[in-house]
Scaffold this active site. Structure first.
Site, PDB file in Angstrom:
ATOM      1  N   ASP A 231       0.824  -1.209   0.000  1.00  0.00           N
ATOM      2  CA  ASP A 231       0.000   0.000   0.000  1.00  0.00           C
ATOM      3  C   ASP A 231       0.863   1.266   0.000  1.00  0.00           C
ATOM      4  OD1 ASP A 231      -2.483   1.251  -0.071  1.00  0.00           O
ATOM      5  OD2 ASP A 231      -3.304   0.064   1.568  1.00  0.00           O
ATOM      6  N   ASP A 301     -10.053   2.714  -3.464  1.00  0.00           N
ATOM      7  CA  ASP A 301     -10.715   1.463  -3.072  1.00  0.00           C
ATOM      8  C   ASP A 301     -12.069   1.275  -3.758  1.00  0.00           C
ATOM      9  OD1 ASP A 301      -8.567   1.169  -1.439  1.00  0.00           O
ATOM     10  OD2 ASP A 301      -9.683   1.238   0.445  1.00  0.00           O
TER      11      ASP A 301
END
Ligand SMILES: *[C@@H]1O[C@H](CO)[C@@H](O)[C@H](O)[C@H]1NC(C)=O
Ligand SMILES: *[C@@H]1O[C@H](CO)[C@@H](O)[C@H](O)[C@H]1NC(C)=O
Ligand SMILES: *[C@@H]1O[C@H](CO)[C@@H](O)[C@H](O)[C@H]1NC(C)=O
Ligand SMILES: *[C@@H]1O[C@H](CO)[C@@H](O)[C@H](O)[C@H]1NC(C)=O
Ligand SMILES: *[C@@H]1O[C@H](CO)[C@@H](O)[C@H](O)[C@H]1NC(C)=O
Ligand SMILES: *[C@@H]1O[C@H](CO)[C@@H](O)[C@H](O)[C@H]1NC(C)=O
Length: 489
Positions: A231, A301
């Site tokens: 990430d 997301d």
């Protein structure tokens, strides 16, 4: 040393709107999902691309002073609740940034698996992960080709082991460690994935791997980890990049180098690791992602909404020329089983990830899927297209007949597999119109010959034979997708 303050965007209170879950995304350039957080969590600006629901009212990170690097950080804020812009001009990259490519032993075709985040967020433990692994067998997912059981954020303690500097699995969540989970997952014939971050901390505030790449890669290797989602939260100021390309070569940006360091560290280990780059579609990642990992996220997301599905299809389509074996644009985790998508929308969700060859990581409590949903995600013919070992590139849009209307996203796609030519049609339109294509308009079918149509969802040949000049028409349910193989007779 100096401090870089993060800016807190207080959400407009509205009890009637759905709110983003703890640690979920709540804003950023291109973000179309929820922008408010659940009670007592606030939407915190991280960078121009990402705002996140955090529990703290004000958060401060300390960035190390840069050495051998000239940094200019410019920050602007807005009082209106729109995302602030932080731009940084950084010159003088580390001279010897590694150029090691990702392993060619894994990741040729897009990953098939499960990821804990959409189902459980931070509320994970060994039992939930092993339940998913066991359901891969009992629900027929493993037989259909699903392999990876991936643990997302929140698996470790917040501090590293002070002696070894290793990340420590949270013993209350993972009493047998990650290695204990890996042993059990491997015993089932499956693979285990883990999560870390190319910054000082993960998005949920657990240890990040920046500066600890070798230790963490060696630790993951020792535990038996097969997949790493990496990430992009909590980036120290001296590692940030301007929102504008630097000499047009993002492979040599600080952002790419943060990821390249982990690619090299993983390559130094015995175990091949599938490397999933999660930079939310920034830094022109499609141009350099294949040199660094096996897949790259195309956006922020996912959310279980039709608007997310249609917007990510358009985004993915604009970058399909960069997708092939070992190089997969990632449309993010599956939402089938979550939210209020109709069954037609769930079918389109799956078909789009299939035809565009995105990794498919199921993101729900698998025990709650019904038989219709299971039939969608285990469809043999669609999965065979996705996992085809002879054709790397995904399906691409085509014009189905002269002067066909242009929609957003586009509705007609064709692609090749070892078997031949496939056609996928999404019904996105707001008007009732039968979907039609002319055989000769499908790339590769040519202007002569005779064809018949095979329904990939149902696994049956449809009645009728067609000349190249003939048209095929079908009524597609709202937001549904049909998937065909074209028989050449
Ligand atoms: C940022 O600072 C750290 C600590 O001094 C250093 O190790 C790293 O190389 C710097 N990063 C860049 C891109 O200069
Ligand atoms: C750190 O790791 C060492 C070596 O594995 C171990 O002996 C020690 O107990 C660990 N410390 C903590 C606080 O977990
Ligand atoms: C990505 O696609 C663009 C647009 O087609 C192309 O210019 C570029 O060379 C591609 N890069 C790679 C690494 O495939
Ligand atoms: C699903 O619908 C319910 C009832 O309308 C709503 O409360 C909920 O927020 C919706 N969920 C999502 C994810 O949109
Ligand atoms: C499964 O759930 C979907 C809604 O997500 C519904 O449309 C479908 O009819 C259900 N199938 C069965 C067999 O209950
Ligand atoms: C396609 O879906 C739309 C809803 O977006 C619906 O209005 C239309 O009737 C559908 N078309 C066909 C041919 O089923």
């Amino acid at each position: 040393m100096y401090s870089l303050s993060l800016f807190v965007l207080l959400a407009v209170a509205s009890r009637t709107l759905a709110q983003s879950q703890p640690f979920g995304q709540c804003g950023g350039q291109g973000w179309t999902g929820l922008t408010t957080c659940t009670d007592s969590w606030v939407c915190v600006f991280q960078n121009a691309y990402y705002s996140q629901c955090l529990q703290v009212a004000v958060s401060t990170t300390t960035a190390p002073t840069s050495t051998g690097t000239t940094s200019t950080i410019k920050t602007t804020t807005s009082s209106t609740g729109t995302a602030s812009t932080t731009s940084a001009t950084v010159t003088g990259f580390p001279a010897s940034a590694p150029t090691t490519p990702p392993s060619n032993l894994v990741g040729k075709t897009p990953a098939l698996g499960w990821n804990s985040w959409n189902a459980y967020g931070c509320n994970i433990n060994e039992a939930k992960v092993l339940a998913a692994a066991s359901q891969f067998g009992s629900l027929g997912l493993q037989a259909a080709g699903y392999q990876y059981i991936n643990i997302d954020d929140c698996w470790p303690l917040t501090t590293r082991n002070s002696t070894t500097k290793q990340i420590v699995p949270d013993p209350t969540k993972f009493p047998n460690g990650i290695s204990g989970v890996a042993t059990q997952v491997h015993a089932l014939g499956l693979k285990l994935g883990i999560y870390s971050d190319a910054g000082s901390a993960t998005c949920a505030g657990f240890p990040g791997s920046l500066g600890f790449e070798s230790i963490d890669a060696a630790t993951f290797n020792a535990w038996g980890v097969d997949y790493l989602k990496y990430d992009n939260c909590n980036i120290p100021a001296n590692w940030s990049d301007s929102a504008l390309p630097q000499n047009g070569d993002w492979y040599n940006s600080n952002s790419a180098i943060r990821y390249r360091q982990m690619t090299a560290a993983l390559a130094a280990q015995a175990r091949p690791v599938q490397f999933s780059l999660c930079l939310w579609g920034n830094y022109e990642v499609w141009d350099w992602g294949a040199r660094v990992g096996h897949s790259w996220r195309l956006s922020g997301d996912s959310t279980p909404t039709w608007s997310y599905i249609t917007s990510i299809i358009s985004t993915a389509v604009s970058h399909i020329s960069n997708d092939t074996f070992g190089a997969h644009g990632d449309m993010d985790m599956m939402e089938i089983g979550n939210g209020n998508l109709t069954i037609q929308e769930q079918r389109t969700h799956f078909a789009a990830w299939i035809m565009l060859k995105s990794p498919i990581l199921l993101g729900t409590d698998l025990s709650l899927l019904n038989s219709t949903q299971l039939a969608i995600i285990t469809n043999k013919e669609l999965l065979a297209f996705h996992q085809d070992l002879t054709v790397g590139p995904p399906a691409a849009p085509f014009t189905p007949f002269a002067s066909a209307p242009v929609t957003s996203p586009l509705e007609y796609y064709s692609g090749k597999s070892a078997k031949g030519t496939h056609v996928f049609i999404i019904n996105t339109s707001a008007t009732a119109a039968t979907k039609t294509f002319t055989f000769s308009a499908v790339p590769g079918l040519g202007t002569s010959g005779t064809f018949s149509v095979h329904d990939m969802w149902a696994g049956v040949d449809l009645a009728g034979t067609y000349a190249a000049s003939a048209s095929f028409s079908v009524t597609v349910a709202p937001h549904d997708t049909v998937a065909y193989f074209i028989n050449v007779l």
